[in-house]
Design a protein around this motif. Structure first.
Motif, PDB file in Angstrom:
ATOM      1  N   UNK A  29       0.809  -1.209   0.000  1.00  0.00           N
ATOM      2  CA  UNK A  29       0.000   0.000   0.000  1.00  0.00           C
ATOM      3  C   UNK A  29       0.845   1.263   0.000  1.00  0.00           C
ATOM      4  N   UNK A  30       0.224   2.364  -0.407  1.00  0.00           N
ATOM      5  CA  UNK A  30       0.932   3.628  -0.585  1.00  0.00           C
ATOM      6  C   UNK A  30       1.565   4.122   0.710  1.00  0.00           C
ATOM      7  N   UNK A  31       0.797   4.160   1.794  1.00  0.00           N
ATOM      8  CA  UNK A  31       1.317   4.672   3.074  1.00  0.00           C
ATOM      9  C   UNK A  31       2.452   3.820   3.614  1.00  0.00           C
ATOM     10  N   UNK A  32       2.296   2.507   3.537  1.00  0.00           N
ATOM     11  CA  UNK A  32       3.349   1.613   4.019  1.00  0.00           C
ATOM     12  C   UNK A  32       4.601   1.731   3.162  1.00  0.00           C
ATOM     13  N   UNK A  33       4.428   1.834   1.864  1.00  0.00           N
ATOM     14  CA  UNK A  33       5.583   1.999   0.970  1.00  0.00           C
ATOM     15  C   UNK A  33       6.308   3.299   1.289  1.00  0.00           C
ATOM     16  N   UNK A  34       5.557   4.363   1.509  1.00  0.00           N
ATOM     17  CA  UNK A  34       6.167   5.651   1.862  1.00  0.00           C
ATOM     18  C   UNK A  34       6.964   5.524   3.165  1.00  0.00           C
ATOM     19  N   UNK A  45       5.002  -9.830  -6.329  1.00  0.00           N
ATOM     20  CA  UNK A  45       4.028  -9.445  -7.353  1.00  0.00           C
ATOM     21  C   UNK A  45       2.914 -10.481  -7.485  1.00  0.00           C
ATOM     22  N   UNK A  46       3.233 -11.733  -7.182  1.00  0.00           N
ATOM     23  CA  UNK A  46       2.222 -12.788  -7.262  1.00  0.00           C
ATOM     24  C   UNK A  46       1.112 -12.615  -6.228  1.00  0.00           C
ATOM     25  N   UNK A  47       1.358 -11.827  -5.192  1.00  0.00           N
ATOM     26  CA  UNK A  47       0.353 -11.594  -4.154  1.00  0.00           C
ATOM     27  C   UNK A  47      -0.397 -10.278  -4.347  1.00  0.00           C
ATOM     28  N   UNK A  48      -0.001  -9.494  -5.334  1.00  0.00           N
ATOM     29  CA  UNK A  48      -0.618  -8.188  -5.568  1.00  0.00           C
ATOM     30  C   UNK A  48      -1.883  -8.325  -6.408  1.00  0.00           C
ATOM     31  N   UNK A  49      -2.864  -7.485  -6.127  1.00  0.00           N
ATOM     32  CA  UNK A  49      -4.097  -7.459  -6.908  1.00  0.00           C
ATOM     33  C   UNK A  49      -3.817  -6.918  -8.313  1.00  0.00           C
ATOM     34  N   UNK A  50      -2.921  -5.932  -8.385  1.00  0.00           N
ATOM     35  CA  UNK A  50      -2.505  -5.362  -9.664  1.00  0.00           C
ATOM     36  C   UNK A  50      -1.082  -4.825  -9.544  1.00  0.00           C
ATOM     37  N   UNK A  51      -0.576  -4.271 -10.620  1.00  0.00           N
ATOM     38  CA  UNK A  51       0.808  -3.784 -10.647  1.00  0.00           C
ATOM     39  C   UNK A  51       0.920  -2.309 -10.258  1.00  0.00           C
ATOM     40  N   UNK A  52      -0.155  -1.710  -9.787  1.00  0.00           N
ATOM     41  CA  UNK A  52      -0.130  -0.299  -9.411  1.00  0.00           C
ATOM     42  C   UNK A  52       0.865   0.027  -8.317  1.00  0.00           C
ATOM     43  N   UNK A  53       1.133  -0.943  -7.435  1.00  0.00           N
ATOM     44  CA  UNK A  53       2.103  -0.732  -6.370  1.00  0.00           C
ATOM     45  C   UNK A  53       3.491  -0.419  -6.899  1.00  0.00           C
ATOM     46  N   UNK A  54       3.833  -0.975  -8.054  1.00  0.00           N
ATOM     47  CA  UNK A  54       5.137  -0.701  -8.664  1.00  0.00           C
ATOM     48  C   UNK A  54       5.253   0.783  -8.986  1.00  0.00           C
ATOM     49  N   UNK A  55       4.188   1.336  -9.526  1.00  0.00           N
ATOM     50  CA  UNK A  55       4.183   2.764  -9.879  1.00  0.00           C
ATOM     51  C   UNK A  55       4.342   3.611  -8.619  1.00  0.00           C
ATOM     52  N   UNK A  56       3.613   3.274  -7.565  1.00  0.00           N
ATOM     53  CA  UNK A  56       3.721   4.017  -6.306  1.00  0.00           C
ATOM     54  C   UNK A  56       5.139   3.983  -5.747  1.00  0.00           C
ATOM     55  N   UNK A  57       5.729   2.795  -5.713  1.00  0.00           N
ATOM     56  CA  UNK A  57       7.073   2.645  -5.151  1.00  0.00           C
ATOM     57  C   UNK A  57       8.081   3.435  -5.971  1.00  0.00           C
ATOM     58  N   UNK A  58       7.977   3.352  -7.269  1.00  0.00           N
ATOM     59  CA  UNK A  58       8.896   4.098  -8.148  1.00  0.00           C
ATOM     60  C   UNK A  58       8.723   5.602  -7.938  1.00  0.00           C
ATOM     61  N   UNK A  59       7.489   6.053  -7.886  1.00  0.00           N
ATOM     62  CA  UNK A  59       7.193   7.481  -7.688  1.00  0.00           C
ATOM     63  C   UNK A  59       7.731   7.985  -6.347  1.00  0.00           C
ATOM     64  N   UNK A  60       7.477   7.244  -5.282  1.00  0.00           N
ATOM     65  CA  UNK A  60       7.884   7.664  -3.940  1.00  0.00           C
ATOM     66  C   UNK A  60       9.404   7.658  -3.758  1.00  0.00           C
ATOM     67  N   UNK A  61      10.057   6.666  -4.322  1.00  0.00           N
ATOM     68  CA  UNK A  61      11.499   6.513  -4.097  1.00  0.00           C
ATOM     69  C   UNK A  61      12.349   7.304  -5.087  1.00  0.00           C
ATOM     70  N   UNK A  62      11.808   7.486  -6.285  1.00  0.00           N
ATOM     71  CA  UNK A  62      12.578   8.122  -7.368  1.00  0.00           C
ATOM     72  C   UNK A  62      13.884   7.373  -7.626  1.00  0.00           C
ATOM     73  N   UNK A  63      13.861   6.061  -7.428  1.00  0.00           N
ATOM     74  CA  UNK A  63      15.028   5.202  -7.619  1.00  0.00           C
ATOM     75  C   UNK A  63      14.750   4.202  -8.733  1.00  0.00           C
ATOM     76  N   UNK A  64      15.789   3.718  -9.400  1.00  0.00           N
ATOM     77  CA  UNK A  64      15.585   2.726 -10.466  1.00  0.00           C
ATOM     78  C   UNK A  64      15.163   1.367  -9.903  1.00  0.00           C
ATOM     79  N   UNK A  65      14.339   0.683 -10.657  1.00  0.00           N
ATOM     80  CA  UNK A  65      13.914  -0.667 -10.295  1.00  0.00           C
ATOM     81  C   UNK A  65      14.861  -1.644 -10.982  1.00  0.00           C
TER      82      UNK A  65
END
Length: 145
Positions: A71-76, A95-115
């Protein structure tokens, strides 16, 4: 457990003072992985230990592992807890436990780091794969090839 699965040697240490000895014991290996414990938000002592381990080991590649479904808050919160790291790449897990891949976008946005890597299951090392932005975009947009 991972060392057994991968059939590689392991050394357990409990303080930065033990890093040099462990590295010396493993010096004949091409690659040495160092797994540190998580950092509680605001725990300056734990942050300093990780900084010391990085400095003493002269680590060349640093990765922060984050669960995609947290989730967004926990990732932050996780990313903020590691703000003391100046240069790292991401490993996005479960990723196999995620409902969708939106969490990847959140993590990338919050961290501004390469995956660097994604994990898609419990099989080691079979479910660890290099990050492929095209595959993630297809999943995000639900595009079937």
């Amino acid at each position: 457990t991972y060392a057994d699965i991968l059939e590689i040697p392991i050394c357990c240490i409990f303080s930065p003072a033990e890093v040099k000895g462990a590295l010396n014991n493993l010096k004949d290996n091409d690659v040495i992985l160092i797994d540190t414990p998580g950092v509680s938000p605001g725990n300056i002592a734990q942050q300093q230990e990780i900084k010391d381990i990085i400095e003493i080991s002269r680590a060349t590649d640093i990765y922060l592992s984050i669960v995609t479904s947290s989730g967004f808050s926990s990732s932050r919160r996780v990313i903020d807890s590691y703000s003391f790291l100046k240069d790292y790449r991401l490993i996005i897990t479960k990723l196999d436990e995620a409902v969708n891949y939106g969490g990847i976008v959140n993590i990338k946005y919050l961290s501004k780091r390469p995956i660097a890597f994604l994990t898609t299951g419990q099989s080691v090392p079979g479910n660890l794969k290099y990050f492929n932005p095209d595959e993630v975009v297809k999943e995000l947009l639900d595009i079937n090839s």
